[in-house]
Design a protein around this motif. Structure first.
Motif, PDB file in Angstrom:
ATOM      1  N   VAL A 143     -15.641 -29.316  54.315  1.00  0.00           N
ATOM      2  CA  VAL A 143     -15.655 -29.473  53.171  1.00  0.00           C
ATOM      3  C   VAL A 143     -14.139 -28.841  52.881  1.00  0.00           C
ATOM      4  O   VAL A 143     -14.263 -27.446  52.746  1.00  0.00           O
ATOM      5  N   LYS A 144     -13.629 -29.126  51.631  1.00  0.00           N
ATOM      6  CA  LYS A 144     -12.811 -28.335  51.090  1.00  0.00           C
ATOM      7  C   LYS A 144     -13.045 -27.561  49.359  1.00  0.00           C
ATOM      8  O   LYS A 144     -12.283 -26.511  49.554  1.00  0.00           O
ATOM      9  N   GLU A 145     -13.014 -27.921  48.445  1.00  0.00           N
ATOM     10  CA  GLU A 145     -13.498 -27.391  47.128  1.00  0.00           C
ATOM     11  C   GLU A 145     -13.812 -26.188  47.099  1.00  0.00           C
ATOM     12  O   GLU A 145     -13.284 -24.990  46.228  1.00  0.00           O
ATOM     13  N   PHE A 146     -14.776 -25.738  48.145  1.00  0.00           N
ATOM     14  CA  PHE A 146     -15.635 -24.795  47.812  1.00  0.00           C
ATOM     15  C   PHE A 146     -15.264 -23.773  48.644  1.00  0.00           C
ATOM     16  O   PHE A 146     -14.442 -22.687  48.085  1.00  0.00           O
ATOM     17  N   ASP A 175      -9.632 -36.259  74.312  1.00  0.00           N
ATOM     18  CA  ASP A 175      -8.910 -36.597  75.108  1.00  0.00           C
ATOM     19  C   ASP A 175      -7.140 -36.426  74.090  1.00  0.00           C
ATOM     20  O   ASP A 175      -6.597 -36.764  73.958  1.00  0.00           O
ATOM     21  N   GLY A 176      -7.006 -35.726  74.006  1.00  0.00           N
ATOM     22  CA  GLY A 176      -6.021 -35.329  72.725  1.00  0.00           C
ATOM     23  C   GLY A 176      -5.789 -35.597  70.856  1.00  0.00           C
ATOM     24  O   GLY A 176      -7.025 -35.804  70.519  1.00  0.00           O
ATOM     25  N   TRP A 177      -5.525 -35.472  70.494  1.00  0.00           N
ATOM     26  CA  TRP A 177      -4.989 -35.061  68.701  1.00  0.00           C
ATOM     27  C   TRP A 177      -3.821 -36.044  68.424  1.00  0.00           C
ATOM     28  O   TRP A 177      -3.847 -36.212  67.193  1.00  0.00           O
ATOM     29  N   ALA A 178      -3.318 -36.849  69.703  1.00  0.00           N
ATOM     30  CA  ALA A 178      -2.357 -37.734  68.731  1.00  0.00           C
ATOM     31  C   ALA A 178      -3.026 -38.160  67.237  1.00  0.00           C
ATOM     32  O   ALA A 178      -4.526 -39.778  67.870  1.00  0.00           O
ATOM     33  N   GLY A 179      -2.281 -38.879  66.311  1.00  0.00           N
ATOM     34  CA  GLY A 179      -2.668 -40.129  65.414  1.00  0.00           C
ATOM     35  C   GLY A 179      -3.700 -39.297  65.075  1.00  0.00           C
ATOM     36  O   GLY A 179      -4.080 -40.349  64.122  1.00  0.00           O
ATOM     37  N   LEU A 180      -4.331 -38.129  65.165  1.00  0.00           N
ATOM     38  CA  LEU A 180      -5.575 -38.081  64.519  1.00  0.00           C
ATOM     39  C   LEU A 180      -5.571 -36.865  63.502  1.00  0.00           C
ATOM     40  O   LEU A 180      -4.509 -36.152  62.717  1.00  0.00           O
ATOM     41  N   PRO A 181      -5.797 -37.493  61.722  1.00  0.00           N
ATOM     42  CA  PRO A 181      -5.566 -36.469  60.650  1.00  0.00           C
ATOM     43  C   PRO A 181      -5.889 -35.656  60.644  1.00  0.00           C
ATOM     44  O   PRO A 181      -6.889 -34.776  61.294  1.00  0.00           O
ATOM     45  N   LEU A 182      -4.671 -34.380  59.954  1.00  0.00           N
ATOM     46  CA  LEU A 182      -5.020 -33.630  59.898  1.00  0.00           C
ATOM     47  C   LEU A 182      -4.673 -32.775  58.435  1.00  0.00           C
ATOM     48  O   LEU A 182      -4.036 -33.457  57.912  1.00  0.00           O
ATOM     49  N   VAL A 183      -6.266 -32.527  57.855  1.00  0.00           N
ATOM     50  CA  VAL A 183      -5.349 -32.640  55.897  1.00  0.00           C
ATOM     51  C   VAL A 183      -5.435 -31.599  55.430  1.00  0.00           C
ATOM     52  O   VAL A 183      -5.954 -30.701  56.209  1.00  0.00           O
ATOM     53  N   PHE A 184      -4.039 -30.894  54.668  1.00  0.00           N
ATOM     54  CA  PHE A 184      -3.829 -29.343  54.030  1.00  0.00           C
ATOM     55  C   PHE A 184      -3.673 -30.018  52.790  1.00  0.00           C
ATOM     56  O   PHE A 184      -3.406 -30.596  52.144  1.00  0.00           O
ATOM     57  N   GLU A 185      -3.890 -28.144  52.304  1.00  0.00           N
ATOM     58  CA  GLU A 185      -3.234 -28.124  50.634  1.00  0.00           C
ATOM     59  C   GLU A 185      -3.351 -26.690  51.153  1.00  0.00           C
ATOM     60  O   GLU A 185      -3.634 -25.613  51.065  1.00  0.00           O
ATOM     61  N   GLU A 215      -0.935 -34.734  53.274  1.00  0.00           N
ATOM     62  CA  GLU A 215      -1.208 -33.017  52.505  1.00  0.00           C
ATOM     63  C   GLU A 215      -1.881 -33.931  51.605  1.00  0.00           C
ATOM     64  O   GLU A 215      -1.272 -34.949  50.808  1.00  0.00           O
ATOM     65  N   MET A 216      -2.869 -32.986  51.326  1.00  0.00           N
ATOM     66  CA  MET A 216      -3.902 -34.124  49.960  1.00  0.00           C
ATOM     67  C   MET A 216      -4.924 -32.578  49.488  1.00  0.00           C
ATOM     68  O   MET A 216      -4.898 -31.995  49.681  1.00  0.00           O
ATOM     69  N   VAL A 219      -9.695 -31.526  45.914  1.00  0.00           N
ATOM     70  CA  VAL A 219     -10.438 -32.352  45.212  1.00  0.00           C
ATOM     71  C   VAL A 219     -10.798 -34.213  45.695  1.00  0.00           C
ATOM     72  O   VAL A 219     -11.580 -34.394  46.622  1.00  0.00           O
ATOM     73  N   ASP A 220      -9.814 -34.443  45.727  1.00  0.00           N
ATOM     74  CA  ASP A 220      -9.096 -35.924  46.704  1.00  0.00           C
ATOM     75  C   ASP A 220      -9.471 -36.092  47.886  1.00  0.00           C
ATOM     76  O   ASP A 220     -10.355 -36.231  48.298  1.00  0.00           O
ATOM     77  N   HIS A 221      -9.882 -34.499  49.502  1.00  0.00           N
ATOM     78  CA  HIS A 221     -10.175 -34.471  49.866  1.00  0.00           C
ATOM     79  C   HIS A 221     -11.490 -35.144  50.305  1.00  0.00           C
ATOM     80  O   HIS A 221     -12.236 -35.800  50.859  1.00  0.00           O
ATOM     81  N   ASP A 222     -12.816 -34.150  49.064  1.00  0.00           N
ATOM     82  CA  ASP A 222     -13.646 -34.498  49.360  1.00  0.00           C
ATOM     83  C   ASP A 222     -14.600 -35.659  48.742  1.00  0.00           C
ATOM     84  O   ASP A 222     -15.357 -35.711  49.274  1.00  0.00           O
TER      85      ASP A 222
END
Ligand code: NAP
Length: 318
Positions: A143-146, A175-185, A215-216, A219-222
């Motif tokens: 979770v991100k807002e917290f 099997d690797g992280w390729a293509g998997l999302p990393l959300v960040f602010e 990049e998000m 609030v939008d992430h949650d």
């Protein structure tokens, strides 16, 4: 001469094979030296981007991240409630039972990989006064807002704050992280090159593995995560209570359900509980799920009711 020119060009140009476009006249003979230069430039960049990362919360996910951090050559420190000295040693990390000792090592980055529920008490117990004045604080909570508001409230303004959520785990990322999302602010990054560079170096870890960088705002992430993550975990946990087994006639759809159970069942209940407790959108999602299930049952039983009533009347007429 050509090599010297290339050397300075390399220092300025982005690395990774774009040189051919700038220098189309380069032929095979120069290629080996070119690659050598490129490799050396890449080494220099690696040297600069190498971080000392302290992982707080060295459980399931902390250790999973540490494997990749270590492989990329970052120097790792770890602290956790449980003694993970052996696991840390096997990853080339130094384990500190006492957080004072860890903070005195002056890491560049302090990364929280604690359970959502324990993050606040663990942060409050960390002797942050022993850290360097500007240290980058980051976290990987689901979770991100917290954590954003917790960090903003608790950490003095000279600490940088980056909130991230790798949207994969030891199962989906095995099997690797390729293509998997990393959300960040980037919540608060000091206004100087060195601090911006440190934040970039940390994000580069994921970019190098081929993650999809999103990049998000927290609030939008949650808002999105309640629909995606909490729903997925809820359905996975619900199905796991049915104790489903593979059969000789499994369909693709059924196989997908079994996979969902496997993907979610290894995560701790603390994690799932945290997704519910610390994302205000989750309650709404749970209610919608309840209503949807009720309306589906009503539709089925309504049809059954109509058939039964018809049969009842036909029988009485007969
Ligand atoms: P978790 O159950 O959410 O967290 C386990 C970690 O929290 C362990 O390091 C544990 O320390 C620590 N912890 C729990 N209760 C504590 C307490 N009372 N005091 C101090 N430390 C406590 O499982 P996880 O899978 O490792 O997840 C860690 C974090 O990463 C969570 O915030 C989760 O949301 C996030 N995340 C997980 C995944 C995933 O796929 N697993 C993916 C993305 C993000 P000890 O082991 O020392 O007890």
């Amino acid at each position: 001469m050509l090599i010297n020119t290339l050397g300075s060009a390399l220092a300025a140009a982005p690395i990774g094979g774009r040189l051919r476009r700038h220098y189309p006249e380069i032929r095979a003979l120069d290629a080996a030296q070119l690659f050598d230069l490129e490799a050396r430039a890449s080494d220099r960049l690696d040297q600069r981007g190498r971080l000392k990362i302290a992982i707080i919360g060295f459980g399931n996910f902390g250790q999973f991240l540490a494997q990749t951090f270590a492989r990329q050559g970052h120097s790792l420190l770890a602290h956790s409630r449980t003694d993970y000295s052996a696991a840390a040693a096997s990853l080339g990390a130094s384990f500190f039972s006492d957080p004072n000792d860890l903070c005195e090592q002056h890491p560049d980055v302090v990364l929280f990989s604690t359970s959502i529920l324990s993050t606040a008490p663990v942060l409050h117990s960390l002797p942050i006064q022993r850290l360097r004045r500007n240290t980058l604080f980051t976290e990987v909570l689901s979770v991100k807002e917290f954590p954003k508001s917790l960090f903003l409230k608790h950490l003095p303004p000279h600490f940088d704050i980056l909130c991230t959520h790798p949207m994969f785990g030891p199962e989906s990322g095995k099997d690797g992280w390729a293509g998997l999302p990393l959300v960040f602010e980037k919540v608060r990054i000091g206004d100087c090159d060195e601090r911006a560079e440190r934040c970039k170096s940390f994000l580069d870890i994921f970019e190098r593995e081929g993650c999809r960088m999103v990049e998000m705002s927290c609030v939008d992430h949650d808002a999105n995560a309640a629909e995606t993550q909490f729903l997925t975990h809820t359905v996975g946990r619900l199905l796991s209570r049915l104790d489903l087994k593979s059969t000789p006639i499994d369909t693709k759809g059924y196989e997908a359900l079994l996979k969902l159970v496997q993907n979610t069942s290894n995560d701790s209940f603390d994690l799932y509980n945290g997704l519910f407790m610390y994302n205000k959108n989750s309650t709404d999602l749970l209610e919608r799920l309840d209503l949807a299930f009720d309306s589906l049952k009503k539709e089925l039983f309504g049809k059954l009711h109509d058939v039964l009533r018809k049969q009842l009347f036909e029988n009485s007429e007969n």
